[in-house]
Motif scaffolding. Structure first.
Motif, short mmCIF file in Angstrom:
data_model
loop_
_atom_site.label_atom_id
_atom_site.label_comp_id
_atom_site.label_asym_id
_atom_site.label_seq_id
_atom_site.Cartn_x
_atom_site.Cartn_y
_atom_site.Cartn_z
N ARG A 266 53.21 37.10 42.94
CA ARG A 266 52.73 38.35 42.31
C ARG A 266 51.25 38.23 41.97
NH1 ARG A 266 57.92 38.57 40.59
NH2 ARG A 266 57.61 37.28 38.74
N SER A 267 50.82 37.05 41.53
CA SER A 267 49.40 36.88 41.19
C SER A 267 48.53 37.00 42.44
CB SER A 267 49.16 35.55 40.47
OG SER A 267 49.31 34.44 41.35
N LEU A 268 49.00 36.47 43.57
CA LEU A 268 48.24 36.62 44.82
C LEU A 268 48.23 38.07 45.26
CD1 LEU A 268 46.64 35.53 47.19
CD2 LEU A 268 48.80 34.86 48.27
N ASN A 269 49.35 38.76 45.12
CA ASN A 269 49.42 40.18 45.48
C ASN A 269 48.43 40.98 44.65
OD1 ASN A 269 50.59 41.87 47.33
ND2 ASN A 269 52.43 42.25 46.15
N THR A 270 48.33 40.67 43.37
CA THR A 270 47.37 41.35 42.50
C THR A 270 45.93 41.09 42.97
OG1 THR A 270 48.87 41.21 40.61
CG2 THR A 270 46.54 41.51 40.11
N ALA A 271 45.66 39.86 43.35
CA ALA A 271 44.32 39.51 43.83
C ALA A 271 43.99 40.22 45.15
CB ALA A 271 44.21 38.00 44.01
N LEU A 272 45.00 40.47 45.98
CA LEU A 272 44.78 41.14 47.27
C LEU A 272 44.60 42.65 47.12
CD1 LEU A 272 47.32 39.21 49.52
CD2 LEU A 272 44.83 39.04 49.55
N GLU B 169 42.30 47.97 48.88
CA GLU B 169 41.56 49.20 48.56
C GLU B 169 40.29 49.30 49.39
OE1 GLU B 169 40.93 49.25 44.31
OE2 GLU B 169 43.09 49.05 43.93
N TRP B 170 39.60 48.18 49.57
CA TRP B 170 38.42 48.16 50.41
C TRP B 170 38.78 48.58 51.84
CZ3 TRP B 170 37.12 45.44 54.83
CH2 TRP B 170 35.77 45.49 55.21
N GLY B 171 39.88 48.03 52.34
CA GLY B 171 40.33 48.38 53.69
C GLY B 171 40.65 49.86 53.81
#
Length: 116
Positions: A85-91, A96-98
């Motif tokens: 979940r922490s990695l998902n949050t970081a991604l 959004e940029w994409g």
């Protein structure tokens, strides 16, 4: 088992979630657990073999929890760990940029040798 060293945090993060499918699996699991078949249908273009390999790698990395329910036939569900979940949050900001630049990215003239 050899301990890896990294040049920076981005290097470490890319090793954990590298490849086309892991980020998409993380995204698909953000709202809750899914079974293998549900993930397979949600990810058009991925083979069963590749999905199984990616899920195993993600489980080994601690991104996913694999729960086998003692039923006949066995039911297996995959869910995100706190680490996942922490990695998902970081991604999230990268996604959004994409979204913001998708038209530009779609119009990049990818050559046959440089196609992502």
């Amino acid at each position: 088992m050899t301990k890896r060293t990294f040049t920076c945090g981005l290097d470490a993060a890319i090793v954990v979630m590298g490849g086309k499918w892991k980020g998409l699996v993380l995204f698909m699991l953000q709202d809750g657990a899914l079974r293998f078949g549900e993930l397979r249908r949600a990810l058009p273009g991925i083979s069963e073999r590749v999905l199984a390999l990616q899920l195993r790698e993600m489980e080994t990395a601690g991104l996913l929890h694999r729960e086998v329910h003692p039923e006949v036939p066995p039911r297996v569900e995959y869910s995100l760990t706190d680490f996942g979940r922490s990695l998902n949050t970081a991604l999230g900001p990268l996604g959004e940029w994409g979204e913001q630049h998708m038209t530009h990215i779609e119009n990049i003239p990818w050559g046959s040798s440089s196609k992502p």
